[in-house]
Design an enzyme around this catalytic site. Structure first.
Site, short mmCIF file in Angstrom:
data_model
loop_
_atom_site.label_atom_id
_atom_site.label_comp_id
_atom_site.label_asym_id
_atom_site.label_seq_id
_atom_site.Cartn_x
_atom_site.Cartn_y
_atom_site.Cartn_z
N LYS A 126 0.86 -1.19 0.00
CA LYS A 126 0.00 0.00 0.00
C LYS A 126 0.89 1.23 0.00
O LYS A 126 2.03 1.17 0.47
CB LYS A 126 -0.88 0.00 1.26
CG LYS A 126 -2.10 0.87 1.17
CD LYS A 126 -3.27 0.18 0.45
CE LYS A 126 -4.40 1.14 0.17
NZ LYS A 126 -5.58 0.46 -0.38
N GLY A 165 -5.42 2.59 -7.50
CA GLY A 165 -6.05 3.73 -6.84
C GLY A 165 -6.56 3.39 -5.45
O GLY A 165 -6.58 2.23 -5.05
N ASP A 166 -6.92 4.40 -4.71
CA ASP A 166 -7.58 4.26 -3.41
C ASP A 166 -8.20 5.64 -3.15
O ASP A 166 -8.40 6.41 -4.11
CB ASP A 166 -6.58 3.86 -2.31
CG ASP A 166 -7.27 3.48 -0.99
OD1 ASP A 166 -7.87 2.40 -0.92
OD2 ASP A 166 -7.23 4.27 -0.02
N THR A 209 -14.94 -2.75 -7.29
CA THR A 209 -15.02 -2.89 -5.83
C THR A 209 -16.49 -2.83 -5.39
O THR A 209 -16.94 -3.66 -4.59
CB THR A 209 -14.18 -1.81 -5.12
OG1 THR A 209 -12.87 -1.81 -5.70
CG2 THR A 209 -14.07 -2.07 -3.65
P1 NDP Z 1 -12.85 7.89 -3.03
O1 NDP Z 1 -11.79 8.88 -2.78
O2 NDP Z 1 -13.37 7.70 -4.39
O3 NDP Z 1 -14.09 8.18 -2.07
C1 NDP Z 1 -13.97 8.21 -0.69
C2 NDP Z 1 -15.30 8.63 -0.09
O4 NDP Z 1 -15.23 8.51 1.32
C3 NDP Z 1 -15.63 10.08 -0.39
O5 NDP Z 1 -17.02 10.25 -0.42
C4 NDP Z 1 -15.03 10.79 0.82
O6 NDP Z 1 -15.61 12.06 1.11
C5 NDP Z 1 -15.34 9.81 1.93
N1 NDP Z 1 -14.34 9.96 2.98
C6 NDP Z 1 -12.98 9.86 2.86
N2 NDP Z 1 -12.38 10.08 4.02
C7 NDP Z 1 -13.37 10.34 4.90
C8 NDP Z 1 -13.39 10.65 6.28
N3 NDP Z 1 -12.25 10.74 6.98
N4 NDP Z 1 -14.62 10.83 6.87
C9 NDP Z 1 -15.75 10.72 6.16
N5 NDP Z 1 -15.79 10.44 4.84
C10 NDP Z 1 -14.62 10.25 4.24
O7 NDP Z 1 -12.28 6.50 -2.44
P2 NDP Z 1 -12.76 5.03 -2.72
O8 NDP Z 1 -14.23 4.99 -2.93
O9 NDP Z 1 -11.85 4.45 -3.73
O10 NDP Z 1 -12.39 4.32 -1.34
C11 NDP Z 1 -13.31 4.23 -0.24
C12 NDP Z 1 -12.87 3.13 0.70
O11 NDP Z 1 -12.85 1.89 -0.01
C13 NDP Z 1 -11.48 3.29 1.30
O12 NDP Z 1 -11.48 2.73 2.61
C14 NDP Z 1 -10.62 2.42 0.40
O13 NDP Z 1 -9.45 1.98 1.05
C15 NDP Z 1 -11.58 1.28 0.13
N6 NDP Z 1 -11.27 0.48 -1.06
C16 NDP Z 1 -11.22 1.06 -2.30
C17 NDP Z 1 -10.96 0.28 -3.40
C18 NDP Z 1 -11.00 0.83 -4.79
O14 NDP Z 1 -10.94 0.03 -5.73
N7 NDP Z 1 -11.13 2.11 -4.98
C19 NDP Z 1 -10.65 -1.15 -3.27
C20 NDP Z 1 -10.83 -1.67 -1.94
C21 NDP Z 1 -11.10 -0.86 -0.89
P3 NDP Z 1 -14.84 13.40 0.70
O15 NDP Z 1 -14.98 13.50 -0.79
O16 NDP Z 1 -15.53 14.46 1.45
O17 NDP Z 1 -13.41 13.20 1.14
#
Ligand code: NDP
Length: 444
Positions: A126, A165-166, A209
């Site tokens: 990561k 990405g993440d 995902t």
């Molecule tokens: P994005 O950046 O696309 O979206 C993240 C979302 O979560 C946004 O709506 C963001 O809001 C919100 N968010 C982030 N940080 C916080 C916080 N501290 N408190 C409240 N809301 C928060 O990321 P992803 O959708 O890619 O990832 C989301 C989760 O899924 C993460 O935990 C990631 O590790 C996990 N994941 C992602 C994968 C992928 O393929 N993308 C694969 C496996 C797991 P805001 O815009 O306001 O920051």
């Protein structure tokens, strides 16, 4: 003291300032106890757990870039190469101001077992930076990504470490990172996944995902004699995972009524209009509040609190520790009977234990969100054979993988005498392959 307790005590002492990492290690080690005790002598002799909890390598570096006002900015970049026993390091890059070594170590540690669960040959890693892409211009994001890759390129490669990405890293960032890697190395290879379709990306990776989360949820519900159709669903976040979980849940006939971002959450009892969310989040890069401004049936609520919205099924898809014990109790009180985690470690340890002890159908992150990395591995396969598969082909493989993960997880839980406890099941099923590979490869 048992081998597990001994190792946890050592890890806690060595990493006392890394709470997220300790939380992840504790959860995994606790649930592995039955398997470890059966093989304690072999594992102890090989120092297996000592090696498993220590990343193979942590790279930390300076990322200087120039903002639009001409000022020099400096962020800190990282890559945690956690475990390569079963394949090249694989795991996302996160760009968020909260990023630090503890968070990336917890994510890397979880990734090792998740990747193993997919059945594909990928190790765990990561990375990321405390850079905040929010509010930055495209040029600033490009400048950051180019500088980040100018250091990272020497540590990664198609057969050694393949980031994706993440949070904060989507198609735009992967494009800038890939361009810089190619420019420096002169190589056109599958070194990153989540690439655009015009330069080696895989169809269905963007959706993977979220779709995978719904495929495994559906399998879990079916095996419990329930179904998704007609159920009310609350999803936190409104990023990549949340949007495509919402899309697939709606396709299955569920009604998604709430989404959030880090400022607040929206509730639309009529069901979320996903096209509008995509326009706000994917095109305009706006805030979720704008949905409530545009839709009469929707309301906006500032702050946390999304888990107080009554629902049948909750899908945390935002970030770590976003759902605590109080939230879990509130969900149960309001009739929620199933939880599947799209985000990594979104539930605190208390909340996780509560879900398990209360008999909630609970699918933990490392099984539930493995569809993203699994499809990244499918992207690597397509890159290696210089082929592109159709959306339907990739989607069918993803579905197969998720259904398989459900059964591996359920079977492992049963085998250990914890039927229905998918936390134990996912950890044990993920651990076994990595442990065997590490033992076979000697002390390294
Ligand atoms: P994005 O950046 O696309 O979206 C993240 C979302 O979560 C946004 O709506 C963001 O809001 C919100 N968010 C982030 N940080 C916080 C916080 N501290 N408190 C409240 N809301 C928060 O990321 P992803 O959708 O890619 O990832 C989301 C989760 O899924 C993460 O935990 C990631 O590790 C996990 N994941 C992602 C994968 C992928 O393929 N993308 C694969 C496996 C797991 P805001 O815009 O306001 O920051």
């Amino acid at each position: 003291m048992s081998y597990v307790d001994e190792i946890y005590a050592q890890v806690a002492k060595k990493n006392e300032h890394e709470p997220e990492f300790l939380q992840a290690v504790k959860e995994v080690l606790e649930s592995l106890k039955p398997v470890i005790e059966q093989n304690e002598e072999t594992y102890r002799k090989a120092g297996l757990l000592e090696r498993m909890v220590e990343p193979e390598r942590i790279i930390s570096f300076r990322v200087p870039w120039v903002d639009d006002a001409g000022n020099v900015q400096v962020n800190r970049g990282y890559r945690v190469q956690f475990n390569s026993a079963i394949g090249p390091y694989k795991g996302g890059l996160r760009l968020h101001p909260s990023v630090n070594q503890s968070i990336l170590k917890f994510l890397g540690f979880e990734q090792v077992f998740k990747n193993s669960l997919t059945g594909l040959p990928i190790g765990g890693g990561k990375g990321g930076s405390d850079f905040d892409p929010k509010g930055k211009s495209d040029r600033e994001v490009m400048a950051f990504c180019q500088s980040f890759m100018t250091e990272l390129y020497r540590h990664i490669g198609a057969d050694c470490d393949v980031p994706a990405g993440d949070i904060g890293v989507g198609g735009r960032e992967i494009g800038y990172l890939y361009g810089q890697y190619k420019r420096i190395t002169g190589l056109y290879e599958g070194v990153l996944t989540g690439k655009g379709l015009t330069y080696g990306g895989s169809l269905a990776r963007k959706e993977a995902t979220g779709y995978g989360l719904i495929y495994i949820l559906d399998e879990m519900l079916k095996n419990a004699g329930k179904e998704l159709a007609g159920k009310t669903v609350v999803i936190s976040g409104s990023g990549n995972v949340a949007i495509y979980a919402c899309e697939k849940a709606q396709e299955h006939g569920a009604k998604v009524i709430a989404l959030s971002d880090s400022n607040g959450y929206i509730v639309d009892p009529e069901g979320i209009q996903l096209d509008l969310v995509k326009e706000i989040k994917e095109v305009k890069r706006g805030r979720i509040k704008e949905y409530a401004d545009a839709v009469a049936s929707a309301s906006y609520h500032e702050g946390k609190g999304i888990w107080s919205v009554p629902c049948d099924i909750a899908l945390p898809c935002a970030t770590q520790n976003e759902l605590n014990l109080e939230d879990a109790q509130c969900l149960k009180k309001n009739g929620c009977f199933a939880v599947a985690e799209g985000a990594n470690m979104p539930s605190t340890l208390d909340a996780t234990n509560y879900f398990v002890s209360e008999g909630i159908l609970y699918m933990p992150a490392k099984a539930a969100n493995a569809g993203g990395v699994a499809t990244s591995a499918l992207e690597m396969s397509q890159n290696s054979e210089r082929q592109s598969w159709t959306f339907a082909e990739v989607d069918a493989k993803l579905k197969d993988i998720m259904v398989n993960i459900y059964h591996k997880t359920a079977d492992a839980a049963k085998r250990c005498g914890h039927e229905g406890n998918f936390v134990v099941g996912a950890n044990v099923a993920g651990f076994e392959k990595v442990a065997d590979a590490m033992l076979a490869q000697g002390i390294c």
